[in-house]
Write an enzyme that holds these catalytic residues in place. Structure first.
Site, short mmCIF file in Angstrom:
data_model
loop_
_atom_site.label_atom_id
_atom_site.label_comp_id
_atom_site.label_asym_id
_atom_site.label_seq_id
_atom_site.Cartn_x
_atom_site.Cartn_y
_atom_site.Cartn_z
N CYS A 10 0.85 -1.21 0.00
CA CYS A 10 0.00 0.00 0.00
C CYS A 10 0.88 1.25 0.00
O CYS A 10 0.59 2.22 -0.72
CB CYS A 10 -0.92 0.02 1.23
N ASP A 33 10.90 -6.45 -8.09
CA ASP A 33 11.05 -7.04 -6.76
C ASP A 33 12.38 -6.58 -6.17
O ASP A 33 13.40 -6.54 -6.86
CB ASP A 33 11.00 -8.57 -6.85
N HIS A 49 -6.06 -2.51 -1.23
CA HIS A 49 -5.54 -3.51 -0.31
C HIS A 49 -6.46 -4.73 -0.25
O HIS A 49 -7.55 -4.68 0.30
CB HIS A 49 -5.36 -2.94 1.11
N GLY A 96 3.99 -19.65 1.84
CA GLY A 96 5.09 -18.76 2.21
C GLY A 96 4.81 -17.30 1.89
O GLY A 96 5.75 -16.53 1.67
N HIS A 101 -0.52 -8.48 1.05
CA HIS A 101 -1.22 -7.63 0.07
C HIS A 101 -1.11 -8.39 -1.24
O HIS A 101 0.01 -8.68 -1.68
CB HIS A 101 -0.56 -6.25 0.00
N HIS A 103 -0.41 -10.00 -4.52
CA HIS A 103 0.59 -9.65 -5.54
C HIS A 103 0.88 -10.86 -6.40
O HIS A 103 0.77 -12.00 -5.97
CB HIS A 103 1.87 -9.12 -4.89
N HIS A 105 3.84 -12.51 -8.78
CA HIS A 105 5.24 -12.51 -9.19
C HIS A 105 5.28 -12.82 -10.68
O HIS A 105 4.65 -13.78 -11.13
CB HIS A 105 6.03 -13.60 -8.46
P1 5GP Z 1 5.63 -13.30 -1.08
O1 5GP Z 1 6.59 -14.24 -0.37
O2 5GP Z 1 4.77 -12.56 -0.11
O3 5GP Z 1 4.83 -13.99 -2.16
O4 5GP Z 1 6.55 -12.27 -1.86
C1 5GP Z 1 6.82 -10.99 -1.40
C2 5GP Z 1 7.83 -10.38 -2.35
O5 5GP Z 1 7.87 -8.98 -2.11
C3 5GP Z 1 9.26 -10.91 -2.15
O6 5GP Z 1 9.73 -11.44 -3.38
C4 5GP Z 1 10.04 -9.69 -1.70
O7 5GP Z 1 11.35 -9.66 -2.21
C5 5GP Z 1 9.19 -8.54 -2.22
N1 5GP Z 1 9.27 -7.34 -1.42
C6 5GP Z 1 9.13 -7.26 -0.07
N2 5GP Z 1 9.26 -5.99 0.35
C7 5GP Z 1 9.49 -5.24 -0.77
C8 5GP Z 1 9.71 -3.84 -0.97
O8 5GP Z 1 9.72 -3.03 -0.05
N3 5GP Z 1 9.89 -3.43 -2.25
C9 5GP Z 1 9.88 -4.30 -3.30
N4 5GP Z 1 10.09 -3.80 -4.52
N5 5GP Z 1 9.68 -5.63 -3.15
C10 5GP Z 1 9.49 -6.09 -1.88
ZN ZN Z 2 -1.79 -3.22 1.27
#
Ligand code: 5GP
Ligand code: ZN
Length: 122
Positions: A10, A33, A49, A96, A101, A103, A105
């Site tokens: 957010c 990322d 959100h 994991g 929020h 997202h 990849h």
């Molecule tokens: P999850 O494990 O929740 O599916 O993936 C979260 C992703 O967000 C991770 O790949 C992590 O590197 C990325 N990430 C976490 N914090 C930040 C941030 O502050 N900025 C950016 N650009 N990516 C983030």
């Molecule tokens: Zn959020």
């Protein structure tokens, strides 16, 4: 646009935290990322959100569909459209999910191999 304090994505959507933004779809945002796991690793989010895919409701369907379509354009701009890429969303503890929020990849830029899951219980 519903937002949540203490939510890093957010904060990025509100431009309160910087990110390397690649595409702004109005109600969606794509950025690099911060800790890439592949040569190309882009995160696509709804600015609204939503905790995860589980939180999507009827009103969100069109926006999420648009986000996935935009992901293909972002992949093309990143140069991974022809070689192929993977779109992943983690939902909850066993997947994991670290950032609560929703997202997606978008990863590519090398042969990603088969989709690996923990095979210890198989
Ligand atoms: P999850 O494990 O929740 O599916 O993936 C979260 C992703 O967000 C991770 O790949 C992590 O590197 C990325 N990430 C976490 N914090 C930040 C941030 O502050 N900025 C950016 N650009 N990516 C983030
Ligand atoms: Zn959020």
């Amino acid at each position: 646009m519903s937002t949540e304090s203490e939510c890093i994505f957010c904060s990025i959507a509100e431009q309160a935290v910087p990110a390397d933004v690649l595409f702004d779809g109005g109600d969606t945002l794509f950025f690099k990322d911060i800790n890439p796991k592949a040569p190309v690793h882009i995160i696509g989010i709804p600015k609204k959100h939503l905790v995860s895919l589980d939180a999507i409701q009827g009103d969100d369907h069109a926006m999420i569909g648009k986000l996935l379509h935009e992901a293909t354009h972002v992949a093309r701009d990143a140069g991974i459209f022809e070689s192929g890429y993977r779109v992943i969303t983690n939902v909850g503890k066993h997947a994991g999910q670290e950032v609560r929020h929703l997202h997606f990849h978008i990863v590519g830029g090398e042969d990603l191999g088969p989709l690996i899951c923990n095979a210890s219980s198989l």
